[in-house]
Scaffold this motif. Structure first.
Motif, PDB file in Angstrom:
ATOM      1  N   ASP A  45       0.892  -1.208  -0.046  1.00  0.00           N
ATOM      2  CA  ASP A  45       0.046   0.093  -0.103  1.00  0.00           C
ATOM      3  C   ASP A  45       0.795   1.374  -0.141  1.00  0.00           C
ATOM      4  O   ASP A  45       0.839   1.852   1.056  1.00  0.00           O
ATOM      5  CB  ASP A  45      -0.981  -0.001   1.312  1.00  0.00           C
ATOM      6  CG  ASP A  45      -2.107   1.154   1.322  1.00  0.00           C
ATOM      7  OD1 ASP A  45      -2.027   1.691   0.225  1.00  0.00           O
ATOM      8  OD2 ASP A  45      -2.841   1.277   2.187  1.00  0.00           O
ATOM      9  N   VAL A  46       1.539   1.502  -1.170  1.00  0.00           N
ATOM     10  CA  VAL A  46       2.707   2.536  -1.266  1.00  0.00           C
ATOM     11  C   VAL A  46       1.727   3.978  -1.127  1.00  0.00           C
ATOM     12  O   VAL A  46       2.265   4.759  -0.462  1.00  0.00           O
ATOM     13  CB  VAL A  46       3.414   2.380  -2.689  1.00  0.00           C
ATOM     14  CG1 VAL A  46       4.262   3.696  -2.800  1.00  0.00           C
ATOM     15  CG2 VAL A  46       4.183   1.131  -2.472  1.00  0.00           C
ATOM     16  N   LYS A  47       0.515   4.174  -1.883  1.00  0.00           N
ATOM     17  CA  LYS A  47       0.159   5.201  -1.948  1.00  0.00           C
ATOM     18  C   LYS A  47      -0.591   5.697  -0.472  1.00  0.00           C
ATOM     19  O   LYS A  47      -0.512   6.789  -0.252  1.00  0.00           O
ATOM     20  CB  LYS A  47      -1.235   5.244  -2.890  1.00  0.00           C
ATOM     21  CG  LYS A  47      -0.603   5.000  -4.291  1.00  0.00           C
ATOM     22  CD  LYS A  47      -1.946   5.174  -5.413  1.00  0.00           C
ATOM     23  CE  LYS A  47      -1.569   5.383  -6.752  1.00  0.00           C
ATOM     24  NZ  LYS A  47      -2.484   5.059  -7.585  1.00  0.00           N
ATOM     25  N   GLY A  48      -1.009   4.726   0.122  1.00  0.00           N
ATOM     26  CA  GLY A  48      -1.581   5.144   1.638  1.00  0.00           C
ATOM     27  C   GLY A  48      -0.388   5.343   2.406  1.00  0.00           C
ATOM     28  O   GLY A  48      -0.662   6.241   3.134  1.00  0.00           O
ATOM     29  N   CYS A  49       0.748   4.714   2.158  1.00  0.00           N
ATOM     30  CA  CYS A  49       2.048   5.138   3.209  1.00  0.00           C
ATOM     31  C   CYS A  49       2.240   6.663   2.969  1.00  0.00           C
ATOM     32  O   CYS A  49       2.500   7.153   3.636  1.00  0.00           O
ATOM     33  CB  CYS A  49       2.955   4.211   2.627  1.00  0.00           C
ATOM     34  SG  CYS A  49       4.850   4.490   3.179  1.00  0.00           S
ATOM     35  N   GLN A  50       2.537   7.013   1.521  1.00  0.00           N
ATOM     36  CA  GLN A  50       2.770   8.216   1.105  1.00  0.00           C
ATOM     37  C   GLN A  50       1.772   9.307   1.758  1.00  0.00           C
ATOM     38  O   GLN A  50       2.150  10.554   2.193  1.00  0.00           O
ATOM     39  CB  GLN A  50       2.928   8.195  -0.204  1.00  0.00           C
ATOM     40  CG  GLN A  50       3.657   7.776  -0.931  1.00  0.00           C
ATOM     41  CD  GLN A  50       3.824   7.660  -2.658  1.00  0.00           C
ATOM     42  OE1 GLN A  50       2.780   7.809  -3.110  1.00  0.00           O
ATOM     43  NE2 GLN A  50       5.044   7.282  -3.406  1.00  0.00           N
ATOM     44  N   ARG A  51       0.401   9.057   1.753  1.00  0.00           N
ATOM     45  CA  ARG A  51      -0.384  10.095   2.275  1.00  0.00           C
ATOM     46  C   ARG A  51      -0.160   9.938   3.953  1.00  0.00           C
ATOM     47  O   ARG A  51      -0.094  11.096   4.309  1.00  0.00           O
ATOM     48  CB  ARG A  51      -2.013   9.232   1.983  1.00  0.00           C
ATOM     49  CG  ARG A  51      -2.780  10.484   2.656  1.00  0.00           C
ATOM     50  CD  ARG A  51      -2.971  11.646   1.976  1.00  0.00           C
ATOM     51  NE  ARG A  51      -3.925  12.464   2.618  1.00  0.00           N
ATOM     52  CZ  ARG A  51      -3.958  13.662   3.284  1.00  0.00           C
ATOM     53  NH1 ARG A  51      -2.805  14.343   3.178  1.00  0.00           N
ATOM     54  NH2 ARG A  51      -4.780  14.223   3.974  1.00  0.00           N
TER      55      ARG A  51
END
Length: 287
Positions: A241-247
Motif C-alpha cells: 500500500d504505497v499510496k496509503g503510506c505516502q499519504r
C-alpha cells in the motif's frame, strides 16, 4: 406434467441460491468488506478503519476497564485517521501484542498498526511502513533500589526479559554482544511484573515504553537513562500500500509542523525525566 416438475425444480433452485447469497452477505457484514482484505488494497478512501494498538503499555497504548484505549500511539492513530477523512465514530481499535502485528495486517484484521512497531529490514519484507512517527531510544528499566546496572554492558550475566515478537533483546545480546540470560515473556507489562517480583534483573526496550511504566507514580522501578540505540516507530500498513503510506507520511509531517506532535508528547511524557524529540523524523520511504 414433466414441464411443471422442471419449472418447480428451477423455482426451488432459484430460492436456494437467493438464500445462500443472503447468508454470505450477512456473514461478511461484521468484518471487513472483501475488497479491503485483499493483498495490495489501500487505506485510501476507506470509510472506517480498524487500527492495531498495544493494550498494556501505559502512556502508549492501554486498554481501560470500559474497553476504550488511551495513550500516545492511540492519539497519533486518531490524528492520522481524522486526516484520512475517517471520523472518530468509525475508528475501532484492536489489541495487538508484538507477536501478532504482522499477522493481523496480513489477514486483514486491522488496516493500520500503531503499536511501538520498530522499523527493521526483516519487517519491511512483510509490511509497508509509513513514518517513523517517532524515533525512540532503547534504554533499561531496573528495580528502584538497583545501583549496579548503569549501562547495557552491565547486563552481562543478568536476567533480561525477552518479549516474544520484539527485537529489543537482540539489540543487547546480538548487536552489543552482551551475554545476558534471557527470560521469555509475552509482553512488557508482564516483564515489569517479573522485574518487580525479582524474577528478572532488567527490562530493556524503547524509552517511551519504559517511561510509560515509570510515569505511573511508582518508585519500585526506574530508568537507567543510558540509551544505546535509536528505534524508529513506524505505521504498519499491508504490504504494497504505497499510496496509503505516502499519504500517511504527509499527515505525519503536518502533525510535527503544526505542533500537534509536541503537544501529544508533552501530554503523555512531560512528567517523566525524558528528553522527547519534537522535530520531523526522517522517513524511511514507502515500498
Amino acid at each position: 406434467m414433466r414441464g411443471r416438475q422442471r419449472a418447480a425444480r428451477a423455482a426451488w433452485n432459484a430460492v436456494a441460491l437467493a438464500v445462500l447469497v443472503t447468508v454470505a452477505v450477512v456473514v461478511a457484514l461484521p468484518g471487513h468488506p472483501p475488497d479491503r482484505m485483499t493483498a495490495g488494497s489501500s487505506i485510501l478512501g476507506a470509510d472506517s478503519l480498524v487500527i492495531g494498538v498495544k493494550p498494556d503499555q501505559p502512556g502508549l497504548g492501554l486498554r481501560l476497564p470500559d474497553g476504550t484505549f488511551r495513550g500516545f500511539d492511540v492519539d497519533v492513530a486518531r490524528y492520522v485517521a481524522g486526516r484520512l477523512g475517517v471520523p472518530p465514530g468509525r475508528v475501532r481499535f484492536h489489541p495487538t501484542p508484538s507477536s501478532e502485528r504482522e499477522e493481523v495486517l496480513r489477514n486483514g484484521i486491522v488496516d493500520l498498526v500503531f503499536a511501538t512497531y520498530s522499523i527493521t529490514p526483516e519487517r519491511q519484507q512483510l509490511v509497508t511502513f509509513a513514518g517513523p512517527y517517532y524515533v525512540a531510544r532503547q534504554d533499561i528499566l531496573v528495580r528502584g533500589a538497583e545501583n549496579e546496572i548503569a549501562s547495557v554492558q552491565d547486563l552481562e550475566g543478568r536476567r533480561l526479559c525477552a518479549v516474544d515478537g520484539s527485537h529489543s533483546w537482540r539489540r543487547v545480546t546480538e548487536e552489543r554482544g552482551v551475554d545476558a540470560r534471557l527470560v521469555p515473556s509475552p509482553s512488557y507489562s508482564a516483564c515489569v511484573d517479573l522485574l518487580v517480583r525479582g524474577r528478572v534483573d532488567a527490562v530493556s526496550t524503547d524509552d517511551l515504553i519504559l517511561a510509560g511504566f515509570v510515569g505511573a507514580d511508582r518508585t519500585d522501578v526506574k530508568m537507567v537513562n543510558a540509551p544505546f540505540t535509536s528505534e524508529r516507530y513506524g505505521v504498519g500498513l499491508r504490504k504494497g500500500d504505497v499510496k496509503g503510506c505516502q499519504r500517511v507520511n504527509r499527515i505525519l509531517t503536518e502533525m510535527y509542523q503544526s505542533g500537534a506532535a509536541e503537544t501529544l508528547l508533552q501530554q503523555w511524557f512531560g512528567s517523566v525525566d525524558l528528553e522527547v524529540v519534537t522535530t520531523v523524523p526522517e522517513f524511511v520511504g514507502c515500498s
